[in-house]
Design an enzyme around this catalytic site. Sequence first.
Site, PDB file in Angstrom:
ATOM      1  N   LEU A   1       0.807  -1.220   0.000  1.00 49.58           N
ATOM      2  CA  LEU A   1       0.000   0.000   0.000  1.00 49.58           C
ATOM      3  C   LEU A   1       0.846   1.279   0.000  1.00 49.58           C
ATOM      4  CD1 LEU A   1      -2.753   1.320   0.074  1.00 49.58           C
ATOM      5  CD2 LEU A   1      -2.744   1.124   2.564  1.00 49.58           C
ATOM      6  N   HIS A   2       0.644   2.082  -1.020  1.00 47.43           N
ATOM      7  CA  HIS A   2       1.372   3.347  -1.105  1.00 47.43           C
ATOM      8  C   HIS A   2       0.613   4.362  -1.952  1.00 47.43           C
ATOM      9  CE1 HIS A   2       2.531   1.245  -4.801  1.00 47.43           C
ATOM     10  NE2 HIS A   2       2.911   2.416  -5.306  1.00 47.43           N
TER      11      HIS A   2
END
EC number: 2.7.7.69
Lengths: 397, 444
Positions: free
Chosen positions: B239-240
């Site tokens: 997740l980014h």
Amino acid sequence: MSLTESSKSVFTEEEEKEESFNALWIKEALDELPHNFTITDPFISGHPIVFASLGFLKMTGYSKEEVIGKNGKFFQGPKTNRRSIMEIREAIREERSIQVSLLNYRKSGSPFWMLFHMSPVFGKNDGKVIHFVAVQVPISRREHHRKLRNVSGDLSDHFGSCRREVCFGNFVHQDRALPLECDDDDDDDEQGLEDWEHCEASESEKLKAVEAINNVLSILKRYIELSGRLVCGKRYCLRGADCLSSSLVISLGRIKQSFVLTNPCLPDMPIVYASDAFLTLTGYKRQEVLGQNCRFLSGVDTDFSVLYEMKECILKGQSCTVQILNYSNRKDKSTFWNLLHISPVRNASGKTAYFVGVQVEASCRNTESKELRPETKQLSVVGAVRVAVRSSFMVTC
Amino acid sequence: MLKIKRVPTVVSNYQKDDVADESVGCGRNCLGACCINGARLPLYACKKLEKSGAVEKLVISHEAKEPPVAFLESLVLGEWEDRFQRGLFRYDVTACETKVIPGKYGFVAQLNEGRHLKKRPTEFRVDKVLQAFDGNKFNFTKVGQEELLFQFDAGEDDQVQFFPCMPIDPENSPSVVAINVSPIEYGHVLLIPRVLDCLPQRIDHKSLLLAVHMTAEAANPYFRLGYNSLGAFATINHLHFQAYYLAMPFPLEKAPSKKMVTTVNGVKISELLSYPVRSLLFEGGHSMQDLSDAVSDACVCLQNNNIPFNILISDCGRQIFLMPQCYAEKQALGEVSPELLETQVNPAVWEISGHMVLKRKEDYEGASEENAWRLLAEASLSEERFKEVNALIFEAIGCSNPEEELEGSTVHQQNPSGSVNQKSNRTHGDPITNGTTSECLVLQ
């Protein structure tokens, strides 16, 4: 339109008597205009208002002192349409005129719709923007709109919010043409966003705005014709401003720390921009430093090997950080240790257009633990300058 | 299974060619258990989320003095410039030529020949928006600590708190901001929520709120956060969000919009008009959280329906654009024209927003509005599919499109308080009629 002989504010320089006299003269002339308008100066940090007409003050409920020095943002509020703000921002960046409906707030906190018409004022010789004039014509819509809704609840009144309004009322005395007090509180909270999204001005209001702009510009022009030669006097100041567009200057004005930009493409690499904090730090006036090479800060006890080191870095196009003894022009003529960082800055074409020099007075280096390290702060200026220069597509070098 | 081959973007100097990294206790100062002990990083905790974040209660902020370069902005820029001067990036992005493409929309083109060098094409599965985290693949626990700029925390306090040297607490997985070593503009960073929790690329309410918060805290309309889902050109399943500075408006932000619906919490949802990618714009709401939650609901819905999408958080967190897309799917099915594929431009969030990063000189020199439009239009859902997807989203958010009941007439007349029609009995895929509304157009 070409108005002035030089890229110089007609309002803000008061060093010479004649000039302040002329400034007074022009303010009086402008005060006689019935329109609601402001004049801003993009070359002052924060792009502040330098003149506000009596009509404008009356309309917004502020005194002159409260308004001068403020950015136009001052009058915006939560319901001001974001898109209009973006459009105005873009027009300023691109140095073009714009006419857009805008919701602003009075001192009392009550919002009102007006037609915002802004136009840049260019210097005659170099074509640079020196001012923006913004006329504001209140839009006589809401009372009408409301009445319709209250009386009939007719669907058509909704169309009013986006349809061109019919012309009504007498606009000649528009100074007090504020029949549309929107200050009942229920307006704010119960209508939600919808009613605040857009409000189209009538054709006559649009014409009104154009007429007002033209009147203001012609006064400015007349003033310039009378005093042009005088304003033109300071050449070397102009030389400094040569390379920078008003949009770049506005972006740079947001950066509150001490820094200068120098132009390596000009002979002797003169300073082309100096931040307010730089002037405070060194005690010089802007026109004293623009056009100068940075070496004027050095003195007899300045270590020449450090100057040499800086020169080498600049020639190689590299960054460097040095500690150097500088001489100020502050009242006490004191010297100070300058923790100086220099970096080349590229423009949109990827070419080195400037060098930025960021000064931190060594004795002032704060050691407070809750703050950014001074080195980080210093580099953040370099970063902010890079972003501003890179995005300024009008850089010429 | 649908797959495409593409050159993955190298976001970290520790990213290998998709080979499982065996080295542990690695001496490269990563975020793994091997190196984390004693690791320190500045911590920026922003002020408590105000209930009235998006719609300020205060009518006018009378202290409207131009703020100094904001604190978070100084931190991002200063730390980024530090890494820049330390030579951690693969190239100097400020040396990449950039220009505005002439035309009505103002697409921005950049020639970036360095970004995709030294990498071989890799296969990516593009038909699954949700995939499990795979610790063997590259992820952000493997980056070197020097690539991290600071820890970012949605604060509890009424004031910004800053700790220049805060130990990283492995027990309490911090959200971190790291550089992207292949930047597409100055200040290109990655926000990695709770990095040590190893979350897959998947929107959840808390993480999106953190991203919105960061956009607001940066307080610069030219600093936007973006997100690519899997299948919409995310290459790392960890997740980014991404962010960078570009001091001009994106064409997406300038596109006119038409209001579709307002939720109970006052979040206004509009569709963009005359833009090549059919997109939704979320704005307003009684608080920043309302706005963020509405978008999260929509994203969760898209994820559950396996629809790839991109997000752009703009205007200091006041506006959020949601763009469902299908380019990769078309590409995998062989439906994208060879000319478009040859440019190797992947329409991820930045391209869709109108910032075209071009890899070949000839594409840059010949960049035109038509070319940009053609590429982006390829990413857009069809009108029919877009309507279906909107129906899914509106159902998930709990508001039906009022135009359904009131075709051709106006909505907010009935509903001046902005309260929402709770009726949402539509079935999936049921198209929405939204033909001839007289809703106010916000024109350019």
